[in-house]
Design a protein around this motif. Structure first.
Motif, PDB file in Angstrom:
ATOM      1  N   ILE A 156     -25.538   2.481  14.193  1.00  0.00           N
ATOM      2  CA  ILE A 156     -25.169   3.812  14.668  1.00  0.00           C
ATOM      3  C   ILE A 156     -23.732   3.710  15.172  1.00  0.00           C
ATOM      4  N   ASN A 157     -22.867   4.578  14.683  1.00  0.00           N
ATOM      5  CA  ASN A 157     -21.438   4.477  14.987  1.00  0.00           C
ATOM      6  C   ASN A 157     -20.973   5.692  15.780  1.00  0.00           C
ATOM      7  N   PHE A 158     -20.106   5.436  16.754  1.00  0.00           N
ATOM      8  CA  PHE A 158     -19.463   6.489  17.522  1.00  0.00           C
ATOM      9  C   PHE A 158     -17.956   6.287  17.364  1.00  0.00           C
ATOM     10  N   ASP A 159     -17.327   7.119  16.570  1.00  0.00           N
ATOM     11  CA  ASP A 159     -15.893   7.010  16.296  1.00  0.00           C
ATOM     12  C   ASP A 159     -15.145   8.077  17.082  1.00  0.00           C
ATOM     13  N   ASP A 160     -14.292   7.624  17.968  1.00  0.00           N
ATOM     14  CA  ASP A 160     -13.407   8.523  18.705  1.00  0.00           C
ATOM     15  C   ASP A 160     -11.992   8.193  18.243  1.00  0.00           C
ATOM     16  N   VAL A 161     -11.468   9.012  17.315  1.00  0.00           N
ATOM     17  CA  VAL A 161     -10.253   8.649  16.581  1.00  0.00           C
ATOM     18  C   VAL A 161      -9.088   9.525  17.012  1.00  0.00           C
ATOM     19  N   LEU A 162      -7.977   8.893  17.333  1.00  0.00           N
ATOM     20  CA  LEU A 162      -6.696   9.578  17.487  1.00  0.00           C
ATOM     21  C   LEU A 162      -5.685   8.738  16.719  1.00  0.00           C
ATOM     22  N   SER A 163      -5.376   9.198  15.509  1.00  0.00           N
ATOM     23  CA  SER A 163      -4.603   8.374  14.583  1.00  0.00           C
ATOM     24  C   SER A 163      -3.440   9.170  14.018  1.00  0.00           C
ATOM     25  N   GLU A 164      -2.308   8.486  13.850  1.00  0.00           N
ATOM     26  CA  GLU A 164      -1.147   9.077  13.181  1.00  0.00           C
ATOM     27  C   GLU A 164      -0.402   7.949  12.456  1.00  0.00           C
ATOM     28  N   ILE A 165      -0.128   8.179  11.180  1.00  0.00           N
ATOM     29  CA  ILE A 165       0.553   7.148  10.400  1.00  0.00           C
ATOM     30  C   ILE A 165       1.519   7.804   9.426  1.00  0.00           C
ATOM     31  N   ASN A 166       2.665   7.163   9.231  1.00  0.00           N
ATOM     32  CA  ASN A 166       3.655   7.607   8.241  1.00  0.00           C
ATOM     33  C   ASN A 166       3.715   6.566   7.131  1.00  0.00           C
TER      34      ASN A 166
ATOM     35  N   GLU B 264      -9.820   2.246  14.481  1.00  0.00           N
ATOM     36  CA  GLU B 264     -10.899   1.836  15.379  1.00  0.00           C
ATOM     37  C   GLU B 264     -10.310   1.076  16.548  1.00  0.00           C
ATOM     38  N   ASN B 265     -10.721   1.435  17.752  1.00  0.00           N
ATOM     39  CA  ASN B 265     -10.275   0.712  18.959  1.00  0.00           C
ATOM     40  C   ASN B 265      -8.756   0.610  19.025  1.00  0.00           C
ATOM     41  N   GLY B 266      -8.090   1.690  18.631  1.00  0.00           N
ATOM     42  CA  GLY B 266      -6.641   1.736  18.719  1.00  0.00           C
ATOM     43  C   GLY B 266      -5.905   0.974  17.636  1.00  0.00           C
ATOM     44  N   LEU B 267      -6.611   0.442  16.637  1.00  0.00           N
ATOM     45  CA  LEU B 267      -5.977  -0.326  15.567  1.00  0.00           C
ATOM     46  C   LEU B 267      -6.327   0.295  14.207  1.00  0.00           C
ATOM     47  N   PHE B 268      -5.364   0.197  13.279  1.00  0.00           N
ATOM     48  CA  PHE B 268      -5.623   0.656  11.918  1.00  0.00           C
ATOM     49  C   PHE B 268      -6.511  -0.380  11.222  1.00  0.00           C
ATOM     50  N   SER B 269      -7.772  -0.032  11.059  1.00  0.00           N
ATOM     51  CA  SER B 269      -8.782  -0.991  10.602  1.00  0.00           C
ATOM     52  C   SER B 269      -8.486  -1.534   9.212  1.00  0.00           C
ATOM     53  N   ASN B 270      -7.874  -0.721   8.361  1.00  0.00           N
ATOM     54  CA  ASN B 270      -7.721  -1.101   6.957  1.00  0.00           C
ATOM     55  C   ASN B 270      -6.316  -1.580   6.615  1.00  0.00           C
ATOM     56  N   LYS B 271      -5.481  -1.735   7.632  1.00  0.00           N
ATOM     57  CA  LYS B 271      -4.064  -2.025   7.413  1.00  0.00           C
ATOM     58  C   LYS B 271      -3.846  -3.328   6.670  1.00  0.00           C
ATOM     59  N   GLU B 272      -4.685  -4.315   6.905  1.00  0.00           N
ATOM     60  CA  GLU B 272      -4.473  -5.632   6.300  1.00  0.00           C
ATOM     61  C   GLU B 272      -5.318  -5.851   5.048  1.00  0.00           C
ATOM     62  N   THR B 273      -6.192  -4.914   4.743  1.00  0.00           N
ATOM     63  CA  THR B 273      -7.186  -5.198   3.701  1.00  0.00           C
ATOM     64  C   THR B 273      -7.008  -4.403   2.413  1.00  0.00           C
ATOM     65  N   LEU B 274      -6.335  -3.250   2.470  1.00  0.00           N
ATOM     66  CA  LEU B 274      -6.283  -2.380   1.297  1.00  0.00           C
ATOM     67  C   LEU B 274      -5.104  -2.714   0.388  1.00  0.00           C
ATOM     68  N   SER B 275      -5.303  -2.503  -0.895  1.00  0.00           N
ATOM     69  CA  SER B 275      -4.268  -2.688  -1.918  1.00  0.00           C
ATOM     70  C   SER B 275      -4.293  -1.481  -2.849  1.00  0.00           C
ATOM     71  N   TYR B 276      -3.315  -1.406  -3.743  1.00  0.00           N
ATOM     72  CA  TYR B 276      -3.357  -0.401  -4.797  1.00  0.00           C
ATOM     73  C   TYR B 276      -4.589  -0.637  -5.678  1.00  0.00           C
ATOM     74  N   ILE B 277      -5.288   0.435  -6.032  1.00  0.00           N
ATOM     75  CA  ILE B 277      -6.386   0.345  -6.997  1.00  0.00           C
ATOM     76  C   ILE B 277      -5.779   0.161  -8.384  1.00  0.00           C
ATOM     77  N   ARG B 278      -6.309  -0.771  -9.128  1.00  0.00           N
ATOM     78  CA  ARG B 278      -5.795  -1.067 -10.472  1.00  0.00           C
ATOM     79  C   ARG B 278      -6.847  -0.685 -11.515  1.00  0.00           C
ATOM     80  N   ASN B 279      -6.382  -0.056 -12.612  1.00  0.00           N
ATOM     81  CA  ASN B 279      -7.276   0.342 -13.694  1.00  0.00           C
ATOM     82  C   ASN B 279      -6.591   0.049 -15.025  1.00  0.00           C
ATOM     83  N   SER B 280      -7.192  -0.813 -15.843  1.00  0.00           N
ATOM     84  CA  SER B 280      -6.654  -1.161 -17.158  1.00  0.00           C
ATOM     85  C   SER B 280      -7.421  -0.395 -18.231  1.00  0.00           C
ATOM     86  N   HIS B 281      -6.693   0.256 -19.139  1.00  0.00           N
ATOM     87  CA  HIS B 281      -7.299   1.076 -20.191  1.00  0.00           C
ATOM     88  C   HIS B 281      -7.070   0.455 -21.560  1.00  0.00           C
ATOM     89  N   LEU B 282      -8.054   0.616 -22.421  1.00  0.00           N
ATOM     90  CA  LEU B 282      -7.939   0.282 -23.837  1.00  0.00           C
ATOM     91  C   LEU B 282      -8.660   1.381 -24.607  1.00  0.00           C
TER      92      LEU B 282
END
Length: 794
Positions: free
Chosen positions: A436-446, A525-543
């Motif tokens: 069970i999660n309780f998210d109290d978010v105040l976030s701003e990012i450029n 979460e807890n005043g930190l950007f939770s995904n800042k270190e983990t996310l990358s560009y999504i890559r999709n290869s087509h043929l």
């Protein structure tokens, strides 16, 4: 008596022969945008008109025509289903593709259907007239696209498009070269779907819909790209058009804004009537909206153009407390939030015709304000607050594109920059797979993003072989994973070989990247950007590879096979599923802790048979067989939520005498994978009081399938043509026979006592062990939705 008959015949003659309109057709080189000397034949009459650049086609009787456009050294082009309105001087435009130089003998092909060097396949073009007469589309492009192969959907009332097995978050939209992120009312933030389109179809010339082979000039598309090309305003005088329908009311105007006709404008404002329609047919939610669109253009004598573009929408929502108290309706009222939303996109562009090509500079700003408020059982007390979501995202974009030729090669190059801001101030309670999660978010990012590209094309062997190659680089300052443009190196290559004038073999391969949604980048979460270190560009290869046949009487047959491989897809750490499985419902996608471990693949084969209007008949038959798989928590590939093995669409229409037009569309789609509910956990009092509904058991992700989905849409239209104006009545019936719900999941709600409170099965047990008694049932059949209205043009 003779005098009366003579007078009557004179009056009838005046009425008949005054029901004429004129056309201005701008003919230009598709690549350089420079005007061409051309001949226009009006079909089927064969009357011809000559000119340079702007060609005046005069005194046409009201009705629908096809125009054949020819110019020396260029492929023949067509304008199909061109509607001539009495007493109006309408403007159309068409670009022609050059044939190779220094050829001893060449067969000039008549290009009925659009392709390009970089996109010789996976490109469909649909005109405004085709959208408006498409049964079930209700004058909405996103619904008309459902007639083409590779396009799946989830519900009759929403515009969630999953293309070739990808989610609705993977689609991109441009209008006259300006990116427009929001094209639907009540759009799902972090995705692209919604119940109703914003774009005014009457201002659209045509739409280029790419399901692959994306040009290098466009960034961020993984599954589809929509290029909306606006029509040019009429030049003789201001014209007006009004639509009064069950779904909305709209007023439009277009025409010259200056005496020399160099300034022109398109203007539209629309008000929703959906809340009245939905209330009348007993639906439990009542959406309403306003939207507006404008384009102002200045055309210089040199051929240069300056334009200003804008569109925006304001949405509101309330419940229908008088809806039939079925279990389905009561459950929807319990679960849906009140979700007001507004958005806009404004931009400007300048196109300059250079000596050997042209360049286009565009600047734009877009903004989305999204809110959602929900109380348990809609009882507005502080202790019942489930979530109070407020967020905004805005972007400021600059794009420069340059086209030029060099030694029979065509080159396109350019760059784009994007300054964006995301803000979130929310209080959210939610239940996920194990917590069970309780998210109290105040976030701003450029976030700063940029990209650059280069693409080239050339024809060989008397135009039989056409090759195109391109590269693109994208980067962002979000984190170390996104900063190096070499990590987002995006090559692509296309080939088209004409076996003969009718048959061609086509091929494309490429790698495409997309930055995750701002909801994911800015989650805190807890005043930190939770995904800042983990996310990358999504890559999709087509043929992609295929065969195309262009036959007589506007017949087109295509067969295409595709394979797409995904990497770095955002993965939910709370629910342990890939975000590739969500995004087709109201709400927000990506507002949670994530990493980029997700991967997947989609593959299949598509068949298309299309016949544009010949002998007053038109039709499309499309079939898709495909697989869509994405990784689960254990790293195994499982069917995704969009793994519809079979999709069939049959669309047909006929123009009849006395200006009648009848159309029908039948669609059938295999049952989509579904994740079963965990009813035992859901029934716990401390869980249900927060989740406000049943929880899915993601340990059994997509382990069942929904019902075979099918529906029939019907359309009838009748026009009355008068001396200086035109009146049209239309009726659309969406899902005419009220098909069974696509979902097999049960409707689940609480058993209630006389005071409408949930009944606890073990009231003497400890609080964390108490559970509600649940009531389950089948989802109501989908409701047939009738739309009818009137269109007045003058």
């Amino acid at each position: 008596m003779k005098f009366r008959i003579s007078l009557l015949l004179t009056i009838v003659s005046i009425i008949i022969f005054s029901q004429t309109g004129n056309l201005n057709v701008n003919v230009y080189d598709e690549f350089s945008k420079k005007p061409l000397s051309a001949e226009i034949k009006v079909l089927p009459s064969g009357s011809a008109f000559l000119g340079i650049g702007n060609i005046f086609v005069s005194e046409l009787q009201s009705g629908n025509y096809s125009l054949e456009i020819t110019s020396d050294g260029y492929e023949t082009g067509f304008l199909k289903d061109t509607n001539v309105v009495p007493n109006q001087n309408l403007t159309f435009s068409i670009g022609l593709n050059k044939i190779a130089k220094n050829i001893d003998e060449v067969i000039i092909t008549k290009k009925q259907y659009k392709t390009t060097a970089e996109s010789p396949l996976s490109l469909r073009n649909i005109t405004s007239e085709e959208v408006q007469k498409n049964a079930g589309s209700t004058r909405d492009v996103s619904k008309a696209i459902l007639s083409f192969p590779g396009v799946g959907s989830t519900a009759t009332f929403r515009n969630d498009l999953f293309i070739r097995g990808g989610s609705s978050a993977e689609n991109k939209f441009y209008i006259d070269g300006i990116e427009v992120p929001i094209i639907n009312h009540f759009q799902t933030q972090g995705a692209s779907g919604g119940p109703r389109g914003i774009i005014t179809i009457d201002f659209i010339k045509d739409v280029d819909f790419y399901s692959g082979a994306f040009p290098a000039s466009r960034n961020g598309a993984l599954s589809s790209l929509f290029e909306f090309n606006l029509k040019q305003a009429r030049k003789d005088k201001l014209g007006y058009k009004a639509v009064i329908g069950l779904d909305d009311m709209q007023l439009m105007a277009d025409g010259p804004l200056s005496k020399d006709q160099s300034w022109t404008g398109l203007f539209s404002i629309r008000k929703s009537n959906l809340q009245l329609l939905f209330k009348a047919i007993g639906l439990p939610f009542l959406p309403s909206y306003y939207d507006g669109t404008f384009k102002i253009s200045k055309k210089y004598q040199s051929g240069d153009e300056l334009f200003f573009l804008g569109l925006g929408a304001k949405d509101s929502f309330k419940f229908n407390e008088n809806a039939d108290p079925t279990l389905s309706n009561l459950t929807l009222i319990d679960q849906l939030p009140v979700s007001p939303q507004w958005n806009y996109t404004v931009g400007a562009g300048y196109r300059h015709l250079a000596e050997n090509g042209n360049w286009l500079l565009t600047m734009s700003r877009n903004m989305l304000d999204n809110q959602a408020l929900k109380y348990y059982r809609n009882i507005e007390t502080p202790e019942n607050l489930l979530y109070n979501y407020k967020s905004q995202e805005s972007e400021n974009k600059i794009r420069f594109d340059r086209n030029f030729t060099w030694s029979d090669y065509q080159f396109s190059t350019g760059t784009n920059v994007n300054f964006s801001k995301y803000y979130n101030n929310s209080t959210i309670k939610n239940v996920t797979q194990n917590a069970i999660n309780f998210d109290d978010v105040l976030s701003e990012i450029n976030v700063f993003q940029y990209g650059l590209y280069l693409q080239t094309a050339k024809k060989f062997f008397n135009d039989q072989l056409q090759l195109s190659a391109g590269v693109r680089f994208d980067a962002s300052d979000y984190n170390e994973n996104t900063q190096n443009p070499l990590d987002q190196f995006s090559p692509r290559f296309s080939l088209s070989y004409k076996i003969n004038p009718e048959f061609s073999l086509n091929f494309n391969t490429g790698i495409y990247y997309q930055l995750p949604a701002y909801t994911a980048l800015g989650f805190m979460e807890n005043g930190l950007f939770s995904n800042k270190e983990t996310l990358s560009y999504i890559r999709n290869s087509h043929l992609v590879g295929g065969v195309e046949y262009n036959g007589k009487n506007n017949l087109r047959l295509t067969v295409e096979g595709y394979y797409k491989k995904y990497k770095n897809y955002p993965f939910s750490l709370r629910n342990q599923i890939s975000l590739a499985n969500i995004g087709a419902n109201f709400g927000v996608v990506g507002n949670e802790p994530l990493d980029s471990r997700g991967f997947g693949e989609t593959y299949g084969i598509e068949f298309l048979a299309q016949k544009r209007t010949v002998n007053n008949f038109y039709g499309i038959v499309a079939y898709t067989f495909g697989y869509s798989k994405f990784s689960n928590a254990a790293g195994n590939l499982l069917p995704s939520s969009w793994d519809s093995r079979h999709i069939v669409a049959v669309t047909a229409g006929k123009y009849l005498k006395r200006n009648w037009n009848l159309g029908a569309r039948f669609r059938m789609q295999s049952g989509l994978p579904e994740t079963p509910y965990d009813l035992q956990r859901s029934s716990l009092v401390n869980i249900w009081n927060i989740s406000n509904g049943p929880l899915q058991n993601f340990d059994l992700l997509n382990s069942t399938r929904g019902n075979l989905s099918h529906q029939l849409d019907l359309r009838a239209e009748k026009k009355w043509i008068f001396k200086k104006w035109q009146f049209t009545a239309y009726m659309d019936i969406v899902n005419a026979y009220g098909s069974k719900s696509p979902s097999k999941l049960p409707v689940v709600n609480l058993q209630r006592d006389a005071n409408n409170n949930g009944i606890i099965g073990n009231p003497t047990a400890p609080e964390n062990q108490q559970y509600y008694l649940l009531e389950t049932g089948e989802i109501d059949r989908s409701t047939p939705i009738p739309y009818f209205g009137f269109i007045i043009e003058f």
